[in-house]
Design an enzyme around this catalytic site. Structure first.
Site, PDB file in Angstrom:
ATOM      1  N   CYS A   2       0.829  -1.200   0.000  1.00  0.00           N
ATOM      2  CA  CYS A   2       0.000   0.000   0.000  1.00  0.00           C
ATOM      3  C   CYS A   2       0.868   1.256   0.000  1.00  0.00           C
ATOM      4  CB  CYS A   2      -0.882   0.019   1.225  1.00  0.00           C
ATOM      5  SG  CYS A   2      -1.968  -1.401   1.301  1.00  0.00           S
ATOM      6  N   ARG A  27       6.086  -0.929  -6.080  1.00  0.00           N
ATOM      7  CA  ARG A  27       5.875  -1.754  -4.898  1.00  0.00           C
ATOM      8  C   ARG A  27       4.741  -2.749  -5.085  1.00  0.00           C
ATOM      9  NH1 ARG A  27       8.186   0.031  -0.278  1.00  0.00           N
ATOM     10  NH2 ARG A  27       9.398   1.927  -0.502  1.00  0.00           N
ATOM     11  N   TRP A  74      -3.132  -2.892  -1.586  1.00  0.00           N
ATOM     12  CA  TRP A  74      -2.828  -4.303  -1.795  1.00  0.00           C
ATOM     13  C   TRP A  74      -3.760  -5.005  -0.820  1.00  0.00           C
ATOM     14  CZ3 TRP A  74      -0.247  -6.629  -5.447  1.00  0.00           C
ATOM     15  CH2 TRP A  74       0.382  -7.844  -5.234  1.00  0.00           C
ATOM     16  N   ASN A 100      -2.680   2.355   5.790  1.00  0.00           N
ATOM     17  CA  ASN A 100      -1.796   1.200   5.620  1.00  0.00           C
ATOM     18  C   ASN A 100      -1.777   0.431   6.935  1.00  0.00           C
ATOM     19  OD1 ASN A 100      -1.156   2.049   3.112  1.00  0.00           O
ATOM     20  ND2 ASN A 100       0.919   2.744   3.603  1.00  0.00           N
ATOM     21  N   GLY A 101      -1.875  -0.893   6.861  1.00  0.00           N
ATOM     22  CA  GLY A 101      -1.859  -1.702   8.080  1.00  0.00           C
ATOM     23  C   GLY A 101      -3.094  -2.589   8.156  1.00  0.00           C
ATOM     24  N   GLU A 486      20.292 -18.909  11.637  1.00  0.00           N
ATOM     25  CA  GLU A 486      20.136 -17.633  10.934  1.00  0.00           C
ATOM     26  C   GLU A 486      20.727 -16.477  11.750  1.00  0.00           C
ATOM     27  OE1 GLU A 486      19.601 -16.714   8.098  1.00  0.00           O
ATOM     28  OE2 GLU A 486      18.937 -14.654   8.217  1.00  0.00           O
ATOM     29  N   LYS A 490      23.716 -14.096  10.393  1.00  0.00           N
ATOM     30  CA  LYS A 490      23.615 -12.624  10.316  1.00  0.00           C
ATOM     31  C   LYS A 490      24.811 -11.977  11.002  1.00  0.00           C
ATOM     32  CE  LYS A 490      21.402 -12.108   7.849  1.00  0.00           C
ATOM     33  NZ  LYS A 490      20.478 -12.896   7.063  1.00  0.00           N
ATOM     34  N   GLU A 493      28.260 -12.623   9.047  1.00  0.00           N
ATOM     35  CA  GLU A 493      28.460 -12.039   7.722  1.00  0.00           C
ATOM     36  C   GLU A 493      28.650 -10.524   7.751  1.00  0.00           C
ATOM     37  OE1 GLU A 493      25.234 -12.491   4.897  1.00  0.00           O
ATOM     38  OE2 GLU A 493      23.774 -12.489   6.519  1.00  0.00           O
ATOM     39  N   HIS A 509      27.295 -32.844  22.856  1.00  0.00           N
ATOM     40  CA  HIS A 509      28.064 -33.774  22.030  1.00  0.00           C
ATOM     41  C   HIS A 509      29.313 -33.117  21.448  1.00  0.00           C
ATOM     42  CE1 HIS A 509      24.899 -36.697  22.468  1.00  0.00           C
ATOM     43  NE2 HIS A 509      24.014 -35.777  22.115  1.00  0.00           N
ATOM     44  N   LYS A 608      25.162  -9.681  -3.299  1.00  0.00           N
ATOM     45  CA  LYS A 608      23.723  -9.826  -3.044  1.00  0.00           C
ATOM     46  C   LYS A 608      23.156 -11.003  -3.817  1.00  0.00           C
ATOM     47  CE  LYS A 608      19.852  -8.650  -1.199  1.00  0.00           C
ATOM     48  NZ  LYS A 608      19.698  -9.195   0.168  1.00  0.00           N
TER      49      LYS A 608
HETATM   50  C1  F6R Z   1      22.607 -14.017   3.987  1.00  0.00           C
HETATM   51  C2  F6R Z   1      22.238 -14.072   2.600  1.00  0.00           C
HETATM   52  C3  F6R Z   1      22.622 -15.264   1.801  1.00  0.00           C
HETATM   53  C4  F6R Z   1      21.509 -15.595   0.805  1.00  0.00           C
HETATM   54  C5  F6R Z   1      21.962 -16.710  -0.152  1.00  0.00           C
HETATM   55  C6  F6R Z   1      20.833 -17.093  -1.094  1.00  0.00           C
HETATM   56  O1  F6R Z   1      22.121 -12.875   4.613  1.00  0.00           O
HETATM   57  O2  F6R Z   1      21.638 -13.160   2.110  1.00  0.00           O
HETATM   58  O3  F6R Z   1      22.913 -16.352   2.618  1.00  0.00           O
HETATM   59  O4  F6R Z   1      20.388 -15.994   1.531  1.00  0.00           O
HETATM   60  O5  F6R Z   1      23.051 -16.282  -0.890  1.00  0.00           O
HETATM   61  O6  F6R Z   1      20.416 -16.006  -1.844  1.00  0.00           O
HETATM   62  P1  F6R Z   1      19.043 -15.993  -2.597  1.00  0.00           P
HETATM   63  O7  F6R Z   1      17.962 -15.970  -1.559  1.00  0.00           O
HETATM   64  O8  F6R Z   1      19.069 -14.766  -3.444  1.00  0.00           O
HETATM   65  O9  F6R Z   1      18.969 -17.248  -3.420  1.00  0.00           O
END
Ligand code: F6R
Length: 613
Positions: A2, A27, A74, A100-101, A486, A490, A493, A509, A608
């Site tokens: 939205c 969006r 949306w 929105n919401g 995860e 985070k 990295e 273990h 990315k």
């Molecule tokens: C970590 C991260 C990566 C992606 C991985 C897969 O924060 O972004 O571990 O998750 O490279 O990327 P996608 O989701 O684009 O296939």
């Protein structure tokens, strides 16, 4: 997603609003509308479909005025049709609202209002807002107090913009929680309101961002901000740089922080158009499924890399528990060489933010070559993983710029939940009561995510305390085990601190040998079916002299006896708890990296989109 745009000044509002909405078009939305105060009367034009429909409507039936509000919607409650499109007008025709919401208590509010004789014209939750404003205006006699009183009755997170012919010289805009932002743009003898900066940047670079629980009264000449208790706020005017990248970052230091904060909105959008709260149903049209096809599925193999694979691990638990379909999770880089057992009744479900990850695409090809059905859960529109799949659940999170994935992690968690409920319904493994409950549990998720974000300061304090550590161990069990993976990913990295995610039961273990004061343990211990087990893991870590940071549910009475380092999260049905526990861990990693002065959005050695093997 939205979008909201409003204008007050001396120029014709309609083209300015339509232009702003166009800038938010990327969006995604399914209907659009505009309301303008034309000669003292509120005139509305709205329609389903693209903005071009709305533009033709406005061409055929022009509206002119110097104050107006517009919206791209949306759908969450009610079909995407003209009747349900925003703006929504009250019974007297004097008040109009865009929003929105999700109004989480809209059913109760609607029943109350209907009992008082209010007639509803749409199926939306938003319409309750305009009727409340109208009702409270009759009592308070002014728009600002009517909006303030309305906010006291709404559950959930909201961005709301209201206009009234009774007070034709102002727009009132409010933000509660994080259902997307509300930004006020300042011009010369004119001002703007928007949900997102790009909508107004061509007109002004001077802006005020509303914080949660703030209301702005915007006239042509000035902007007054108060909090929801009515206290005046000294606002800070920000100047947005001309650099388009800086402009897109808005009020945040890094894209990652912005994207973490966008999760209330991305989670709302994830539900939009798929969840019918009234019928207690989920529909994923994109999969082209029917009951017969759903019943033929014998196995689902979720394949992905990195963060997306962690989402897949949660997905396995959800689909197996809810839909009773066996699920395997295969790391894509392994799956492609594993000679996997796939036949025409096996679904290969790839999760990928970019939709271009080489290993994930190769895994999909492997699945296809063995005759499997290909599904994907992808963010980047038009990407390869979207194009080659037989069905694609698209993530509704918008572009993710920060290399470390955040909003594109929580969205697939909810997508997997939706898939599980949809499959369970089609395959007949869910009775209607269970289905209603599961669907209803989704309603509060966006605003609970907002509660986690509102506690950012507490996370900053913990980040300061632990930012100089060299190692950290993240432990979780059951549905929160992947969140331990995860959380550790985070941290490592973006902060370059060595962090390991581990199933908590495995600690004894081996990894327990590592625990001492220099190796803090992040323990995910929300109130889920593994809670008691996690308490004993925490006790074991403490017995070895380890320092524990616990993620615990509000009101927990045992954990404060064990540690002072607590990340409190709101209570949530356990199948959805990973969405809520992962958010503070994103913030924790973000603030450590940011305090260390690191390049959060572009960490070393990472890309990315990983398009090489
Ligand atoms: C970590 C991260 C990566 C992606 C991985 C897969 O924060 O972004 O571990 O998750 O490279 O990327 P996608 O989701 O684009 O296939």
């Amino acid at each position: 997603m939205c979008g909201i745009v409003g204008y007050i000044g001396d120029r014709d509002a309609t083209p300015i609003i339509l232009g702003g909405l166009k800038r938010l078009e990327y969006r995604g939305y399914d209907s659009a509308g505009v309301a303008v105060l034309d000669d003292g009367q509120i005139e509305i034009r709205r329609d389903a479909g693209k903005l071009s429909h709305l533009e033709s409507l406005v061409n055929d039936m022009p509206v002119h005025g110097k104050i107006g509000i517009g919206h791209t919607r949306w759908a969450t409650h009610g079909e995407p049709n003209a009747r349900n499109a925003h703006p929504h007008i009250g019974s007297t025709g004097e008040f109009v609202v865009v929003h929105n919401g999700i109004v989480e208590n809209y059913l109760a509010l609607r029943e109350e209002l209907e009992a008082e004789g209010t007639e509803f014209k749409s199926d939306t939750d938003t319409e309750t807002i305009v009727h409340l404003v109208e009702k409270f205006f009759a009592i308070e006699g002014n728009l600002l107090d009517a909006v303030r009183r309305t906010l006291q009755h709404l559950k959930g997170a909201h961005g709301i913009v209201v206009m009234s012919s009774r007070e034709p010289d102002k727009i009132v805009a409010a933000r509660v929680g994080n259902a997307g932002g509300v930004v006020i743009g300042l011009g010369e003898n004119e001002n703007y309101v928007a949900s997102d900066l790009p909508a107004i940047l061509e007109h002004t670079r001077k802006v005020v961002f509303l914080e949660s629980h703030q209301i702005a009264v915007v006239t042509k000449k000035n902007v007054k901000v108060i909090d929801t208790d009515g206290k005046p706020i000294n606002t800070q005017v920000q100047r947005i740089a001309w650099d388009p990248v800086a402009a897109e970052k808005g009020e945040y230091r890094h894209f990652m922080q912005k994207e973490i904060h966008e999760q209330v909105r991305s989670l709302t959008d994830t539900l939009a158009g798929r969840v019918d709260f009234d019928a207690g149903r989920v529909t994923l049209h994109e999969l082209n499924l029917d009951a017969a096809k759903a019943k033929k599925i014998q196995k689902i193999i979720i394949t992905a890399c990195g963060t997306a694979a962690h989402a897949g691990m949660v997905g396995k638990i959800l689909i197996e528990r809810i839909a009773r379909v066996p699920v395997e999770v295969a790391i894509a880089s392994e799956f492609r060489y594993a000679d996997p057992l796939v036949d025409e009744n096996t679904v290969i479900l790839a999760i990928s933010q970019s939709g271009e990850t080489a290993d994930t695409l190769a895994a999909m090809e492997e699945g296809r070559s063995k005759g499997g059905i290909l599904w994907s859960n992808v963010n980047a529109i038009g990407s390869q993983a979207m194009r080659i799949a037989d069905g694609c659940i698209s993530m509704q999170v918008g572009p993710e710029i920060g290399v470390a994935s955040t909003k594109a992690f929580t969205a697939p968690l909810v997508d997997m939940y939706l898939l599980a409920v949809y499959l369970g319904d089609l395959r007949g493994t869910l009775d209607p009561d269970q289905r209603f409950k599961l669907v209803n549990d989704l309603m509060g998720i966006p605003s609970l995510a907002g509660v986690c974000l509102d506690r950012e300061d507490e996370i900053v304090a913990l980040a300061r305390k632990f930012m100089n550590m060299d190692h950290m161990l993240y432990l979780g069990r059951g549905i929160n085990m992947p969140i331990a993976y995860e959380g550790a990913l985070k941290l490592k990295e973006i902060s370059y601190i060595h962090a390991e995610g581990y199933p908590a039961g495995e600690m004894k273990h081996g990894p327990i040998a590592l625990i001492d004061r220099s190796m803090p343990v992040v323990a995910l211990a929300p109130k889920d079916p593994w809670y008691d087990k996690m308490i004993s893991q925490i006790e074991q870590a403490l017995a070895r002299g380890g320092e524990v940071i616990a993620v615990a549910t509000d009101g927990d009475e045992r954990i404060p006896d064990l540690t002072d380092n607590i990340i409190w999260v709101p209570e949530v049905p356990w199948l959805l708890s990973p969405v809520i526990t992962s958010i503070p861990l994103q913030l924790f990693a973000y603030h450590i990296a940011s305090l260390l002065g690191l390049d959060v959005d572009q960490p070393r050695n990472l890309a990315k989109s990983v398009t090489v093997e």
